[in-house]
Design a protein around this motif. Structure first.
Motif, mmCIF file in Angstrom:
data_model
loop_
_atom_site.group_PDB
_atom_site.id
_atom_site.type_symbol
_atom_site.label_atom_id
_atom_site.label_comp_id
_atom_site.label_asym_id
_atom_site.label_seq_id
_atom_site.Cartn_x
_atom_site.Cartn_y
_atom_site.Cartn_z
ATOM 1 N N ILE A 1 -13.682 -17.929 77.889
ATOM 2 C CA ILE A 1 -13.284 -18.549 76.632
ATOM 3 C C ILE A 1 -11.851 -18.132 76.339
ATOM 4 C CG2 ILE A 1 -13.647 -18.585 74.145
ATOM 5 C CD1 ILE A 1 -16.584 -18.420 74.610
ATOM 6 N N SER A 2 -11.036 -19.117 75.995
ATOM 7 C CA SER A 2 -9.653 -18.866 75.618
ATOM 8 C C SER A 2 -9.513 -19.099 74.129
ATOM 9 C CB SER A 2 -8.709 -19.819 76.351
ATOM 10 O OG SER A 2 -8.739 -19.548 77.721
ATOM 11 N N THR A 3 -8.572 -18.406 73.529
ATOM 12 C CA THR A 3 -8.301 -18.571 72.105
ATOM 13 C C THR A 3 -6.908 -19.143 71.938
ATOM 14 O OG1 THR A 3 -9.677 -16.664 71.589
ATOM 15 C CG2 THR A 3 -8.162 -17.403 69.872
ATOM 16 N N LEU A 4 -6.788 -20.138 71.089
ATOM 17 C CA LEU A 4 -5.511 -20.767 70.779
ATOM 18 C C LEU A 4 -5.339 -20.711 69.276
ATOM 19 C CD1 LEU A 4 -3.090 -22.626 71.547
ATOM 20 C CD2 LEU A 4 -4.641 -24.541 71.249
ATOM 21 N N SER A 5 -4.211 -20.234 68.836
ATOM 22 C CA SER A 5 -3.946 -20.184 67.407
ATOM 23 C C SER A 5 -2.556 -20.738 67.163
ATOM 24 C CB SER A 5 -4.046 -18.750 66.899
ATOM 25 O OG SER A 5 -3.888 -18.732 65.499
ATOM 26 N N LEU A 6 -2.447 -21.685 66.251
ATOM 27 C CA LEU A 6 -1.170 -22.304 65.928
ATOM 28 C C LEU A 6 -0.638 -21.696 64.640
ATOM 29 C CD1 LEU A 6 -2.194 -25.990 66.634
ATOM 30 C CD2 LEU A 6 -0.993 -24.434 68.165
ATOM 31 N N HIS A 7 0.446 -20.984 64.740
ATOM 32 C CA HIS A 7 1.100 -20.349 63.591
ATOM 33 C C HIS A 7 0.077 -19.557 62.792
ATOM 34 C CE1 HIS A 7 4.724 -22.491 64.616
ATOM 35 N NE2 HIS A 7 4.040 -23.608 64.619
ATOM 36 N N ILE A 14 -11.689 -22.447 73.149
ATOM 37 C CA ILE A 14 -11.952 -23.443 74.188
ATOM 38 C C ILE A 14 -12.705 -22.760 75.318
ATOM 39 C CG2 ILE A 14 -10.936 -25.058 75.836
ATOM 40 C CD1 ILE A 14 -8.472 -25.163 73.979
ATOM 41 N N ALA A 15 -13.862 -23.294 75.663
ATOM 42 C CA ALA A 15 -14.664 -22.775 76.769
ATOM 43 C C ALA A 15 -14.638 -23.798 77.892
ATOM 44 C CB ALA A 15 -16.097 -22.520 76.307
ATOM 45 N N CYS A 16 -14.462 -23.317 79.099
ATOM 46 C CA CYS A 16 -14.407 -24.208 80.262
ATOM 47 C C CYS A 16 -15.419 -23.723 81.283
ATOM 48 C CB CYS A 16 -12.990 -24.183 80.844
ATOM 49 S SG CYS A 16 -12.842 -25.146 82.361
ATOM 50 N N PHE A 26 -15.624 -28.965 79.159
ATOM 51 C CA PHE A 26 -14.827 -28.241 78.179
ATOM 52 C C PHE A 26 -15.550 -28.310 76.853
ATOM 53 C CE2 PHE A 26 -11.585 -29.334 81.267
ATOM 54 C CZ PHE A 26 -10.767 -28.213 81.299
ATOM 55 N N GLN A 27 -15.602 -27.198 76.152
ATOM 56 C CA GLN A 27 -16.129 -27.164 74.799
ATOM 57 C C GLN A 27 -15.008 -26.661 73.902
ATOM 58 O OE1 GLN A 27 -19.602 -24.644 75.627
ATOM 59 N NE2 GLN A 27 -20.840 -26.297 74.739
ATOM 60 N N VAL A 28 -14.738 -27.389 72.835
ATOM 61 C CA VAL A 28 -13.696 -27.005 71.895
ATOM 62 C C VAL A 28 -14.375 -26.647 70.583
ATOM 63 C CG1 VAL A 28 -11.609 -27.752 70.694
ATOM 64 C CG2 VAL A 28 -12.059 -28.562 73.026
ATOM 65 N N PHE A 29 -14.125 -25.440 70.113
ATOM 66 C CA PHE A 29 -14.719 -24.955 68.875
ATOM 67 C C PHE A 29 -13.620 -24.887 67.818
ATOM 68 C CE2 PHE A 29 -17.208 -23.331 72.372
ATOM 69 C CZ PHE A 29 -18.502 -23.625 71.990
ATOM 70 N N LEU A 30 -13.755 -25.704 66.792
ATOM 71 C CA LEU A 30 -12.785 -25.759 65.710
ATOM 72 C C LEU A 30 -13.334 -25.021 64.503
ATOM 73 C CD1 LEU A 30 -11.916 -29.549 66.015
ATOM 74 C CD2 LEU A 30 -10.603 -27.636 66.923
ATOM 75 N N PRO A 31 -12.474 -24.419 63.700
ATOM 76 C CA PRO A 31 -12.964 -23.735 62.510
ATOM 77 C C PRO A 31 -13.524 -24.735 61.504
ATOM 78 C CG PRO A 31 -10.571 -23.714 62.572
ATOM 79 C CD PRO A 31 -11.039 -24.309 63.872
#
Length: 171
Positions: A1-7, A14-16, A26-31
């Motif tokens: 699982i990778s973490t992406l944070s914008l500002h 994101i899990a691949c 791909f699974q995308v987990f949004l808050p």
């Protein structure tokens, strides 16, 4: 699982998962948002859809079933009463039998049997007040068949373009 944070935004995870011969997921987990989502409409359409509505009767003539069904649904969604014909002979029969006023003939130009201009001429002979809107997927539609100023809707068209052209003619 990778973490992406914008500002300063909350993180997106994101899990691949990939397996040879089976593919990749791909699974995308949004808050989660605590506020309800707002409908977003392009600025050019805001407030304009109401002006595209009508109650008139349209005789739709199209030999391609998918185009005919979609056009009917779009017109009905804008409030129009739609008489649906799959060809010229059926359209002429509608024009002869329908007891009410038919305000617009929306006809394909190229169809087996009677083509659009032939249908328009026959229907207009019975119902002189009817408006005509041709539609065609061919770019080389001869203006001498329908007149240089005859309204023509080029296929493919967007739902908005169809609604606008119909409303323009009936206004």
């Amino acid at each position: 699982i990778s973490t992406l944070s914008l500002h300063d935004a909350l993180p997106i995870y994101i899990a691949c998962e990939s397996e040879l011969g089976r593919g990749t997921t791909f699974q995308v987990f949004l808050p989660r948002s605590l506020e309800p989502a707002a409908a977003v409409e392009p600025p050019e359409l805001r407030g304009s859809r109401q002006g595209l509505r009508g109650t008139e009767t349209v005789l739709l003539v199209e030999d391609e079933e998918g185009v005919r069904r979609l056009s009917r649904k779009l017109l009905e969604a804008h409030g129009y009463n739609v008489l649906e014909a799959s060809g010229g002979s059926e359209a002429i029969a509608f024009a002869e039998r329908f007891p009410g006023e038919i305000h617009l003939l929306l006809t394909d130009m190229v169809m087996p049997g009677l083509d659009g201009p032939e249908v328009a001429a026959r229907v207009q002979a019975m119902r002189p007040a009817i408006k005509i809107l041709y539609m065609s997927g061919y770019s080389d539609v001869a203006p001498d068949r329908i007149g240089a100023d005859a309204p023509l809707l080029q296929k493919p068209f967007t739902p908005d373009t169809l609604a606008r052209r119909v409303r323009e003619l009936l206004a």
